[in-house]
Design an enzyme around this catalytic site. Structure first.
Site, PDB file in Angstrom:
ATOM      1  N   ASP A 180       0.924  -0.918  -0.128  1.00  0.00           N
ATOM      2  CA  ASP A 180       0.124   0.050   0.096  1.00  0.00           C
ATOM      3  C   ASP A 180       0.907   1.188  -0.046  1.00  0.00           C
ATOM      4  O   ASP A 180       0.588   2.093  -0.876  1.00  0.00           O
ATOM      5  CB  ASP A 180      -0.866  -0.029   1.190  1.00  0.00           C
ATOM      6  CG  ASP A 180      -2.046  -1.068   1.050  1.00  0.00           C
ATOM      7  OD1 ASP A 180      -2.395  -1.682   0.002  1.00  0.00           O
ATOM      8  OD2 ASP A 180      -2.466  -1.221   2.150  1.00  0.00           O
TER       9      ASP A 180
ATOM     10  N   ARG B  90       0.040   2.747  16.349  1.00  0.00           N
ATOM     11  CA  ARG B  90      -0.571   3.972  15.546  1.00  0.00           C
ATOM     12  C   ARG B  90      -0.053   5.150  16.261  1.00  0.00           C
ATOM     13  O   ARG B  90       0.492   6.201  15.626  1.00  0.00           O
ATOM     14  CB  ARG B  90      -1.905   3.777  15.253  1.00  0.00           C
ATOM     15  CG  ARG B  90      -2.381   2.551  14.356  1.00  0.00           C
ATOM     16  CD  ARG B  90      -1.254   2.230  13.401  1.00  0.00           C
ATOM     17  NE  ARG B  90      -1.880   1.288  12.679  1.00  0.00           N
ATOM     18  CZ  ARG B  90      -1.094   0.168  12.207  1.00  0.00           C
ATOM     19  NH1 ARG B  90       0.355   0.123  12.422  1.00  0.00           N
ATOM     20  NH2 ARG B  90      -1.331  -0.528  11.114  1.00  0.00           N
TER      21      ARG B  90
END
Length: 402
Positions: free
Chosen positions: A14, A95
């Site tokens: 990605d 994250r």
């Protein structure tokens, strides 16, 4: 003026495509790819090669392993964080660390935009974007996979056409995210919740049906954090890594669940988190020994709230910090040793001890010499039953009038 974008780069399919898209489709002159090390297994040379082949002006490696362990992982263990009772927040915890590092570099470069590789149907878009904005208020955030939906096959074809070396193929289409706390596995056959996950994508865990003979490990805690394994003191990151290897051999922490995402859909998720599952079991058992009933009741409720906040990207929220403050006050006395039996697909606590323990054998035992004040029990039960008797009497009166 040079237009610069900074990408949260994983080295995977990605984000490799995204580096190229930012130049081709978004018109950026310079794209900087930031690869944040949170304990994942990766080939740094191959990752840099992918970024460069995709057109990155620079590929930066930022080491955040120690910080990730001492902050996010330690807090999650102290909070016994299991989303929907099963998922130990593997990706959700990393994250804020990754996005924080990317935002810091974007600030240094005075970049126009920060970029992530999340889709519009996932949780990570929340986690990245809230963290970006907490660390770089006002920054433009770009999400190319939300702007245009690409299939895995289309991405693979795009990368191959542009000479970007990739690991994914049509035969092995899995999307894998990992850090020192565990791995998440998506895509391919896993999107059918009826199909058993194949062995191919697993790395941290073995098939429980092939597990060795059961063995026992001893985990030692101080202030609610694991500090030693079988008597050997070590940093948390090293302890998690070692226990991943030992517990993973039994298939412990191999999680296959249908999960409720923040965006309102259900998704089939497969995780590997052997150390996380074993350590949370051990930590809860030690808390049961040393904390009061009231502390445990309040903490168990707040654990769910904390886990939901972090799962939904609210790491930087005042609510999460407030819950941490409560949790920390309970953890000062969570110290001691826990015996954990490792067996196929299960980590079972078989013993615990602590100088802070509230367990009193002479009170709990039925053996000679026990000291429980039996004479006080009758009065306690009498008072405890008052409300029940009154409610029952009211019910009988109401029924008689009907």
């Amino acid at each position: 003026m040079t237009r610069t974008a900074v990408v949260a780069f994983s080295g995977g399919l990605d984000t490799s495509c995204i580096v190229s898209w930012l130049r081709e489709d978004y018109g950026f002159d310079e794209v900087v790819a930031v690869l944040v090390d949170v304990g994942q297994a990766f080939d740094i040379d191959a990752s840099i090669a992918r970024g460069q082949a995709a057109g990155a002006a620079d590929v930066l490696l930022v080491d955040r392993r120690a910080e990730f362990a001492s902050d996010q992982v330690a807090k999650a263990l102290k909070t016994n964080a299991l989303y929907e009772g099963r998922y130990p927040l593997v990706s959700a915890l990393s994250r804020p660390v990754i996005a924080g590092a990317v935002a810091d570099i974007a600030v240094e470069l005075d970049a126009e935009a920060v970029v992530h590789g999340c889709t519009g149907k996932g949780n990570d878009q929340l986690r990245f974007e809230l963290a970006f904005r907490a660390n770089y208020p006002g920054v433009t955030v770009i999400a190319p996979l939300r702007d245009r939906v690409w299939t895995r096959d289309e991405e693979i074809e795009y990368a191959l056409e542009r000479g970007i070396p990739i690991a994914q193929t049509a035969a092995s289409p899995y999307s894998i995210d990992e850090n020192l706390f565990g791995r998440s596995i998506e895509c391919g056959i896993l999107e059918d919740p009826w199909q058993e996950p194949p062995e191919e994508p697993y790395e941290l865990t073995a098939d429980p049906r092939d597990a060795p003979a059961p063995e026992e490990v001893v985990v030692s805690f101080a202030s609610g954090v694991p500090v030693a394994l079988d008597g050997e003191e070590m940093p948390l990151a090293a302890l998690v890594t070692d226990l991943n290897g030992v517990a993973g051999a039994y298939g412990i922490g191999r999680i296959d669940m249908v999960e409720n995402r923040a965006v309102g859909i259900k998704s089939r998720e497969v995780y590997e988190a052997p150390a996380a599952i074993a350590l949370i079991e051990a930590h809860r058992a030690l808390e049961d020994l040393v904390l009061t009933k009231s502390e445990l009741r309040v903490k168990r409720q707040l654990e769910v709230a904390w886990t939901d906040l972090v799962y939904e990207g609210q790491w930087f929220s005042p609510a999460r910090r407030a819950i941490d403050a409560f949790v920390d006050t309970t953890q000062d006395i969570v110290e001691g040793d826990v015996r954990v039996l490792l067996q196929p697909a299960a980590a079972t606590v078989v013993g615990r001890r602590s100088e802070q323990g509230l367990y009193a054998e002479t009170l709990a035992s039925y053996a000679p010499g026990e000291t429980f004040p039996h004479e006080a029990a009758e009065g306690f039960v009498r008072i405890a039953s008052l409300e029940t008797e009154l409610a029952a009497a009211r019910q009988r009166t109401t029924a008689a009038r009907a």
